[in-house]
Design an enzyme around this catalytic site. Structure first.
Site, mmCIF file in Angstrom:
data_model
loop_
_atom_site.group_PDB
_atom_site.id
_atom_site.type_symbol
_atom_site.label_atom_id
_atom_site.label_comp_id
_atom_site.label_asym_id
_atom_site.label_seq_id
_atom_site.Cartn_x
_atom_site.Cartn_y
_atom_site.Cartn_z
ATOM 1 N N CYS A 67 0.826 -1.270 0.003
ATOM 2 C CA CYS A 67 0.085 -0.011 -0.249
ATOM 3 C C CYS A 67 0.973 1.281 -0.029
ATOM 4 C CB CYS A 67 -1.089 -0.218 1.100
ATOM 5 S SG CYS A 67 -2.228 1.191 0.929
ATOM 6 N N HIS B 2 -3.774 -5.033 0.538
ATOM 7 C CA HIS B 2 -2.997 -5.554 1.833
ATOM 8 C C HIS B 2 -3.046 -6.892 1.796
ATOM 9 C CE1 HIS B 2 -2.490 -2.055 4.462
ATOM 10 N NE2 HIS B 2 -3.132 -1.644 3.451
ATOM 11 N N GLU C 202 -1.646 -9.178 3.631
ATOM 12 C CA GLU C 202 -1.372 -9.816 5.142
ATOM 13 C C GLU C 202 -3.052 -9.976 5.492
ATOM 14 O OE1 GLU C 202 -1.259 -5.398 5.958
ATOM 15 O OE2 GLU C 202 -0.742 -6.703 4.294
#
Length: 231
Positions: free
Chosen positions: A105, A204, A206
């Site tokens: 990001c 993102h 994750e």
């Protein structure tokens, strides 16, 4: 008996306060891939870790200050100048040392800026086919460029991604190529083909670790750091 190989050390940057879930999940993904991790923040930059890290992940967060790409602010500022300074130095050092690097990001945006590119400071006016909604869920379509490393990692030319950003990449930095866009043509992924595992993603990953392709973004970085360690 041969000495056991030491796991690669990955430096993970983040803000001094907040972003607890992304910082935790990024480090979890790297550890699951076999790495050791150390968190670097403006209040605790750990120069000794910067000096010996085998790879770097720059996580998401506040907007990149436009002063870094010689532009006037176009939106209400929400910047973190101390973090900008730390991560700019970490990126520059990683590129100089030839380290594997993943920007997430704002990390992808800052990577682009450090290589001479610039940013769109707002995206709302540029979105026609995708929502402006911020969400950790994979509700956006990623169109992956053929022949890219991202295509190999993700295993196809389409993927579902989340969206937690209001700025994006405009002019590419030196040595970067576009690896993926959304349905509005907004850049969602960049790569540096002539560098050793240097890439940035606008989403993102994750928050999407249950997806093999998303996890590959972290495991490929760890594998590249391990290869660099060996040779």
């Amino acid at each position: 008996m041969a000495e056991q190989e030491r796991p690669p050390l990955i430096a993970v940057t983040g803000p001094t306060r907040g972003s607890h879930a992304p910082k935790f999940l990024v480090q979890l993904a790297l550890r699951l891939a076999g790495a050791r991790t150390e968190l670097l923040t403006p209040v605790n930059p750990k120069p000794e870790i910067q000096a010996k890290a085998d790879g770097v992940v720059i996580t998401g967060g506040h907007d990149v200050d436009p002063v870094l790409y010689a532009a006037a602010p176009e939106v209400k500022p929400k910047y973190d100048p101390e973090r900008d300074a730390l991560e700019s130095a970490v990126i520059d050092r990683a590129l100089e040392r030839g380290l594997p690097l993943l920007g997430i990001c704002r990390g992808a945006q800052l990577l682009n800026v450090r290589l001479g590119g610039n940013l769109f400071q707002e995206l709302r006016s540029r979105r026609k086919h995708t929502s402006n909604r911020w969400t950790i869920f994979p509700l956006k379509t990623l169109c992956i460029e053929p022949g890219t490393e991202l295509q190999r990692l993700m295993g196809g030319d389409r993927a579902r991604i989340n969206s937690l950003h209001n700025q994006g990449i405009d002019r590419l930095g030196e040595g970067l190529i576009i690896a993926g866009r959304d349905l509005d043509g907004i850049v969602q992924a960049i790569e540096a083909p002539l560098r050793h595992c240097v890439r940035g993603v606008q989403w993102h990953p994750e928050f999407l670790l249950y997806n093999r392709g998303q996890h590959q973004l972290f495991s490929s970085l760890v594998a590249a750091a391990r290869r660099r360690n060996r040779g």
